[in-house]
Scaffold this motif. Structure first.
Motif, mmCIF file in Angstrom:
data_model
loop_
_atom_site.group_PDB
_atom_site.id
_atom_site.type_symbol
_atom_site.label_atom_id
_atom_site.label_comp_id
_atom_site.label_asym_id
_atom_site.label_seq_id
_atom_site.Cartn_x
_atom_site.Cartn_y
_atom_site.Cartn_z
ATOM 1 N N THR A 13 0.843 -1.187 0.000
ATOM 2 C CA THR A 13 0.000 0.000 0.000
ATOM 3 C C THR A 13 0.878 1.236 0.000
ATOM 4 O OG1 THR A 13 -0.011 0.146 2.413
ATOM 5 C CG2 THR A 13 -1.745 -1.192 1.382
ATOM 6 N N LYS A 14 0.277 2.380 -0.221
ATOM 7 C CA LYS A 14 0.929 3.633 0.098
ATOM 8 C C LYS A 14 1.015 3.709 1.616
ATOM 9 C CE LYS A 14 2.219 8.008 0.196
ATOM 10 N NZ LYS A 14 3.609 8.417 -0.114
ATOM 11 N N HIS A 15 2.166 4.060 2.139
ATOM 12 C CA HIS A 15 2.354 4.131 3.587
ATOM 13 C C HIS A 15 2.205 5.583 4.030
ATOM 14 C CE1 HIS A 15 3.712 0.091 2.960
ATOM 15 N NE2 HIS A 15 4.645 0.531 2.132
ATOM 16 N N LYS A 16 1.412 5.798 5.067
ATOM 17 C CA LYS A 16 1.203 7.156 5.543
ATOM 18 C C LYS A 16 0.781 7.146 7.005
ATOM 19 C CE LYS A 16 -3.496 7.436 3.566
ATOM 20 N NZ LYS A 16 -4.357 8.223 2.639
ATOM 21 N N SER A 17 0.653 8.340 7.585
ATOM 22 C CA SER A 17 0.363 8.442 9.021
ATOM 23 C C SER A 17 -0.985 7.832 9.377
ATOM 24 C CB SER A 17 0.392 9.904 9.472
ATOM 25 O OG SER A 17 1.677 10.456 9.323
ATOM 26 N N LYS A 18 -1.991 8.132 8.562
ATOM 27 C CA LYS A 18 -3.329 7.650 8.878
ATOM 28 C C LYS A 18 -4.069 7.257 7.610
ATOM 29 C CE LYS A 18 -3.935 10.462 13.073
ATOM 30 N NZ LYS A 18 -4.793 11.446 13.784
ATOM 31 N N HIS A 19 -4.431 5.990 7.517
ATOM 32 C CA HIS A 19 -5.318 5.510 6.452
ATOM 33 C C HIS A 19 -6.739 5.555 6.993
ATOM 34 C CE1 HIS A 19 -3.263 4.152 2.822
ATOM 35 N NE2 HIS A 19 -2.230 3.794 3.568
ATOM 36 N N LYS A 20 -7.325 6.737 7.035
ATOM 37 C CA LYS A 20 -8.672 6.884 7.596
ATOM 38 C C LYS A 20 -9.738 6.279 6.692
ATOM 39 C CE LYS A 20 -7.722 11.153 10.185
ATOM 40 N NZ LYS A 20 -8.109 12.569 10.381
ATOM 41 N N GLU A 21 -9.393 6.161 5.405
ATOM 42 C CA GLU A 21 -10.394 5.761 4.424
ATOM 43 C C GLU A 21 -10.614 4.258 4.357
ATOM 44 O OE1 GLU A 21 -6.620 4.809 2.411
ATOM 45 O OE2 GLU A 21 -7.286 6.324 3.844
ATOM 46 N N VAL A 22 -9.808 3.485 5.099
ATOM 47 C CA VAL A 22 -9.879 2.036 4.954
ATOM 48 C C VAL A 22 -9.617 1.361 6.304
ATOM 49 C CG1 VAL A 22 -7.431 1.769 4.373
ATOM 50 C CG2 VAL A 22 -9.078 0.130 3.486
ATOM 51 N N SER A 23 -10.233 0.208 6.507
ATOM 52 C CA SER A 23 -10.024 -0.575 7.723
ATOM 53 C C SER A 23 -8.758 -1.404 7.586
ATOM 54 C CB SER A 23 -11.218 -1.508 7.952
ATOM 55 O OG SER A 23 -11.281 -2.474 6.897
ATOM 56 N N ILE A 24 -8.387 -2.123 8.663
ATOM 57 C CA ILE A 24 -7.248 -3.043 8.586
ATOM 58 C C ILE A 24 -7.499 -4.089 7.499
ATOM 59 C CG2 ILE A 24 -5.985 -4.850 9.803
ATOM 60 C CD1 ILE A 24 -6.360 -3.239 12.380
ATOM 61 N N ALA A 25 -8.719 -4.608 7.448
ATOM 62 C CA ALA A 25 -9.046 -5.622 6.442
ATOM 63 C C ALA A 25 -8.881 -5.067 5.031
ATOM 64 C CB ALA A 25 -10.472 -6.129 6.651
ATOM 65 N N GLY A 26 -9.321 -3.833 4.823
ATOM 66 C CA GLY A 26 -9.174 -3.212 3.514
ATOM 67 C C GLY A 26 -7.730 -2.936 3.167
ATOM 68 N N LEU A 27 -6.935 -2.611 4.181
ATOM 69 C CA LEU A 27 -5.517 -2.313 3.974
ATOM 70 C C LEU A 27 -4.768 -3.553 3.487
ATOM 71 C CD1 LEU A 27 -3.772 0.297 4.548
ATOM 72 C CD2 LEU A 27 -3.097 -0.811 6.684
ATOM 73 N N VAL A 28 -4.972 -4.686 4.172
ATOM 74 C CA VAL A 28 -4.254 -5.899 3.778
ATOM 75 C C VAL A 28 -4.760 -6.423 2.432
ATOM 76 C CG1 VAL A 28 -3.669 -6.556 6.144
ATOM 77 C CG2 VAL A 28 -5.789 -7.410 5.137
ATOM 78 N N ARG A 29 -6.036 -6.252 2.166
ATOM 79 C CA ARG A 29 -6.563 -6.730 0.884
ATOM 80 C C ARG A 29 -5.972 -5.929 -0.286
ATOM 81 N NH1 ARG A 29 -10.748 -10.104 -0.677
ATOM 82 N NH2 ARG A 29 -11.492 -9.733 -2.808
ATOM 83 N N GLN A 30 -5.780 -4.636 -0.078
ATOM 84 C CA GLN A 30 -5.197 -3.804 -1.124
ATOM 85 C C GLN A 30 -3.803 -4.300 -1.496
ATOM 86 O OE1 GLN A 30 -3.667 0.630 -0.812
ATOM 87 N NE2 GLN A 30 -5.891 0.633 -0.958
ATOM 88 N N ALA A 31 -2.972 -4.588 -0.490
ATOM 89 C CA ALA A 31 -1.620 -5.100 -0.756
ATOM 90 C C ALA A 31 -1.690 -6.473 -1.425
ATOM 91 C CB ALA A 31 -0.822 -5.183 0.546
ATOM 92 N N ALA A 32 -2.593 -7.333 -0.939
ATOM 93 C CA ALA A 32 -2.714 -8.683 -1.484
ATOM 94 C C ALA A 32 -3.151 -8.659 -2.945
ATOM 95 C CB ALA A 32 -3.697 -9.499 -0.649
ATOM 96 N N GLU A 33 -4.103 -7.811 -3.275
ATOM 97 C CA GLU A 33 -4.581 -7.731 -4.662
ATOM 98 C C GLU A 33 -3.461 -7.297 -5.598
ATOM 99 O OE1 GLU A 33 -7.950 -5.125 -4.295
ATOM 100 O OE2 GLU A 33 -9.368 -6.808 -4.139
ATOM 101 N N ARG A 34 -2.614 -6.385 -5.142
ATOM 102 C CA ARG A 34 -1.497 -5.929 -5.973
ATOM 103 C C ARG A 34 -0.459 -7.035 -6.169
ATOM 104 N NH1 ARG A 34 -1.057 0.203 -3.306
ATOM 105 N NH2 ARG A 34 -2.899 1.012 -4.427
#
Length: 385
Positions: A13-34
């Protein structure tokens, strides 16, 4: 030796201070899909899911693998969770590689993450140690005395840590996924930033990041079908030791020396300084670059800072360290080790983009966790072993 194993997919994922737009589940799925897209795979092609996570107390979610299984296509498949503190991303990649090497699985998806915006890492990393006063100072407060010891033992100039901080932040400007982009950073700026823990300035320390990383590992048969060039794993190793064991040298930990030697032996590396084209090292505090150069056998003890000062570890040097910007530029703790491993793989695949080291054929990834309690490494190559 077992089956040959290759990295065929890398996602982050893009790494940043706060991923307010996505949950932990959404964060890991984004990396996995890529990672799956890079590998030319679908969820159905994956035999097993291996998840890595730093201490549960960071986000306060106990056993997150139970609910992340659904987000990562793991329902009805073997799912494992690895935990080795900050080195967990690297250790998780090693565990995933071992399952393919053994023949247990043919294609494995491995994922690690951290959402520090939902945690209190300083509190979580300030446990009460036996026989010493409790100081709520986080990881930096623990490691700072060993950095000072290194400076004093080898008479190291005070600007060396600042040089590392500048180098890695400028490298990060070439990495679109990096958390910190500081194109105007200078040694003077680092020196003038607040002192956190002597000798460590604010800009010599890593950020707190939200982010995730994922890898797809495959056996030789499936690697041959990959749409992109694979990174062949030449050797992996992990080590651990107690935080307070007698005689422990936190500047040059014996277990990390052993871990490096094991990887080098498996990979056929007899001269790390000459054979390694690029290294991704887990450097959360700038002073650990020269210390790790020595511990990993790239140079002699007391000589690491001279390599840094000479420019040898820069992106255009003869042994670039942390071309991606490293942990000093992105630090989703649970994922930081896997990022080092994944970035090493990208380098030998020729897929690192603007921070690509020209002609990179052999790379190492390194991670450490705890109070120098856990270590993980791998060596990857563009050439099939």
């Amino acid at each position: 030796m077992g089956n040959r194993v290759a990295v065929v997919g890398v996602g982050q994922t893009k790494h940043k201070s706060k991923h307010k737009e996505v949950s932990i589940a959404g964060l890991v799925r984004q990396a996995a899909e890529r990672a799956l897209e890079d590998a030319g795979c679908s969820w159905n092609d994956i035999d097993a899911l291996i998840l890595g996570k730093a201490p549960d107390m960071f986000e306060g979610v106990v056993m997150p693998e139970l609910y992340l299984t659904d987000a990562l296509g793991g329902n009805g498949k073997p799912v494992l969770r690895v935990h080795t503190a900050g080195s967990v991303g690297g250790s998780t990649a090693v565990v995933a590689a071992s399952h393919v090497q053994s023949g247990a699985f043919r294609r494995v998806l491995t994922v690690s993450f951290e959402k520090q915006s939902e945690s209190n890492a300083t509190w979580a990393l300030s446990p009460r140690m036996p026989f010493v006063p409790h100081v709520n100072a986080g990881a930096g407060g623990f490691f700072a005395p060993y950095m000072r010891q290194y400076i004093d033992r080898y008479d190291v100039p005070g600007h060396i840590g600042c040089m590392v901080a500048v180098k890695d932040r400028l490298n990060a400007c070439k990495n679109p996924y990096a958390h910190l982009h500081l194109p105007d950073i200078t040694v003077e700026m680092v020196q003038q930033s607040p002192m956190l823990w002597d000798p460590l300035h604010f800009l010599e320390s890593c950020p707190s990041s939200d982010g995730a990383c994922a890898l797809v590992l495959a056996d030789e048969q499936h690697a041959a079908r990959s749409p992109n060039k694979p990174a062949w794993i030449l050797g992996t190793s992990t080590r651990a030791d107690g935080t307070m064991i007698a005689g422990k040298d936190h500047m040059h930990p014996a277990s990390l020396i052993s871990c490096a030697r094991d990887v080098y032996a498996k990979a056929g590396i007899t001269n790390p300084r000459k054979q390694i084209d690029v290294a991704e090292l887990y450097v959360p505090f700038s002073w650990y670059e020269p210390m790790y150069l020595e511990t990993l056998g790239i140079c002699d003890k007391g000589e690491g800072w001279k390599l840094t000062e000479s420019g040898a570890t820069s992106l255009v040097g003869d042994i670039p360290i942390n071309a991606s910007g490293g942990v000093l530029s992105s630090n989703p703790i649970g994922a930081s080790g896997m990022l080092r491993f994944g970035e090493a793989a990208l380098q030998v695949r020729g897929m690192a983009g603007e921070h690509q080291v020209e002609g990179a054929r052999l790379a190492i990834g390194h991670a450490f966790g705890g109070a120098h309690s856990y270590y993980a490494m791998w060596a990857v190559s563009s050439d099939k072993p």
